[in-house]
Design a protein around this motif. Structure first.
Motif, PDB file in Angstrom:
ATOM      1  N   ARG A  46      -6.764  -2.221  -5.189  1.00  0.00           N
ATOM      2  CA  ARG A  46      -7.884  -1.698  -4.402  1.00  0.00           C
ATOM      3  C   ARG A  46      -7.542  -0.274  -3.991  1.00  0.00           C
ATOM      4  O   ARG A  46      -6.557  -0.037  -3.292  1.00  0.00           O
ATOM      5  CB  ARG A  46      -8.116  -2.559  -3.157  1.00  0.00           C
ATOM      6  CG  ARG A  46      -8.595  -3.934  -3.508  1.00  0.00           C
ATOM      7  CD  ARG A  46      -9.082  -4.671  -2.278  1.00  0.00           C
ATOM      8  NE  ARG A  46      -9.600  -5.967  -2.677  1.00  0.00           N
ATOM      9  CZ  ARG A  46      -9.193  -7.116  -2.181  1.00  0.00           C
ATOM     10  NH1 ARG A  46      -8.294  -7.145  -1.237  1.00  0.00           N
ATOM     11  NH2 ARG A  46      -9.705  -8.243  -2.607  1.00  0.00           N
ATOM     12  N   GLY A  47      -8.378   0.665  -4.423  1.00  0.00           N
ATOM     13  CA  GLY A  47      -8.158   2.053  -4.080  1.00  0.00           C
ATOM     14  C   GLY A  47      -8.604   2.377  -2.663  1.00  0.00           C
ATOM     15  O   GLY A  47      -9.521   1.740  -2.138  1.00  0.00           O
TER      16      GLY A  47
ATOM     17  N   ARG B   4      -3.560   4.347  -9.969  1.00  0.00           N
ATOM     18  CA  ARG B   4      -3.883   2.921  -9.848  1.00  0.00           C
ATOM     19  C   ARG B   4      -3.458   2.224 -11.145  1.00  0.00           C
ATOM     20  O   ARG B   4      -4.115   2.393 -12.178  1.00  0.00           O
ATOM     21  CB  ARG B   4      -5.374   2.725  -9.618  1.00  0.00           C
ATOM     22  CG  ARG B   4      -5.828   3.290  -8.303  1.00  0.00           C
ATOM     23  CD  ARG B   4      -7.292   3.007  -8.092  1.00  0.00           C
ATOM     24  NE  ARG B   4      -7.790   3.846  -7.011  1.00  0.00           N
ATOM     25  CZ  ARG B   4      -9.057   4.008  -6.739  1.00  0.00           C
ATOM     26  NH1 ARG B   4      -9.972   3.408  -7.448  1.00  0.00           N
ATOM     27  NH2 ARG B   4      -9.423   4.776  -5.746  1.00  0.00           N
TER      28      ARG B   4
ATOM     29  N   LYS C 139      -3.628   3.456  -2.786  1.00  0.00           N
ATOM     30  CA  LYS C 139      -4.108   2.151  -3.233  1.00  0.00           C
ATOM     31  C   LYS C 139      -3.255   1.052  -2.633  1.00  0.00           C
ATOM     32  O   LYS C 139      -2.153   1.288  -2.138  1.00  0.00           O
ATOM     33  CB  LYS C 139      -4.116   2.028  -4.747  1.00  0.00           C
ATOM     34  CG  LYS C 139      -2.775   1.698  -5.422  1.00  0.00           C
ATOM     35  CD  LYS C 139      -1.899   2.820  -5.498  1.00  0.00           C
ATOM     36  CE  LYS C 139      -0.655   2.715  -6.310  1.00  0.00           C
ATOM     37  NZ  LYS C 139       0.065   3.996  -6.199  1.00  0.00           N
TER      38      LYS C 139
ATOM     39  N   HIS D 234       0.837  -1.205   0.000  1.00  0.00           N
ATOM     40  CA  HIS D 234       0.000   0.000   0.000  1.00  0.00           C
ATOM     41  C   HIS D 234       0.867   1.248   0.000  1.00  0.00           C
ATOM     42  O   HIS D 234       1.881   1.319   0.699  1.00  0.00           O
ATOM     43  CB  HIS D 234      -0.885   0.019   1.251  1.00  0.00           C
ATOM     44  CG  HIS D 234      -1.682   1.268   1.374  1.00  0.00           C
ATOM     45  ND1 HIS D 234      -1.254   2.354   2.104  1.00  0.00           N
ATOM     46  CD2 HIS D 234      -2.874   1.621   0.835  1.00  0.00           C
ATOM     47  CE1 HIS D 234      -2.150   3.311   2.017  1.00  0.00           C
ATOM     48  NE2 HIS D 234      -3.144   2.894   1.252  1.00  0.00           N
TER      49      HIS D 234
END
Length: 142
Positions: free
Chosen positions: A126-127, A93, A134, A87
């Motif tokens: 996954r944002g 993204r 993300k 992360h």
């Protein structure tokens, strides 16, 4: 908490400065955690998983560090699954399914996707809810 993590009994979270030494520390931490959790270091998924992890942390350090001072790695293992996420707080993204086109795969994400696919795993982006960061999650069968 991610629904995936609820089903994986072993978890560890590591937050590091988004600097080049983070790659080595993240990999060494993964090796140590996997050993403590009883994952055979010779399992066919372990070496590729460590390479995938290194590529993802490297990408965060190289591309996100101006906007993200830290990178966070989440490690998780269950009886038949190894999962980890990298992360950062950069809003871009990446498209995982477009990592390399026209038959030519290029760069770190291409390596991530190729290894993940060869092992029968999955990778998703996954944002963050606020749109300013993300996680890239990789799940591999054990």
């Amino acid at each position: 908490m991610s629904p995936l993590l609820q089903h994986l009994p072993h978890r560890h979270v590591l937050t590091l400065p988004a600097t080049p030494p983070a790659v080595r520390v993240a990999r060494e931490t993964a090796e140590q955690a996997l050993a403590e959790w009883g994952v055979n270091p010779g399992h066919r998924a372990v070496a590729p998983a460590l390479l995938i992890l290194s590529e993802l942390v490297t990408n965060s350090v190289r591309h996100a560090s101006p906007l993200s001072e830290q990178v966070t790695v989440t490690y998780a293992v269950g009886d038949d699954c190894l999962a980890f996420a990298v992360h950062d707080r950069h809003p871009h993204r990446p498209r995982l399914n477009g990592a390399g086109t026209g038959g030519r795969r290029r760069g770190g994400l291409a390596t991530v996707m190729e290894l993940t696919g060869e092992l029968g795993g999955t990778a998703v982006v996954r944002g963050d809810d606020d749109g300013r960061g993300k996680s890239i999650w990789v799940t591999l069968p054990l």
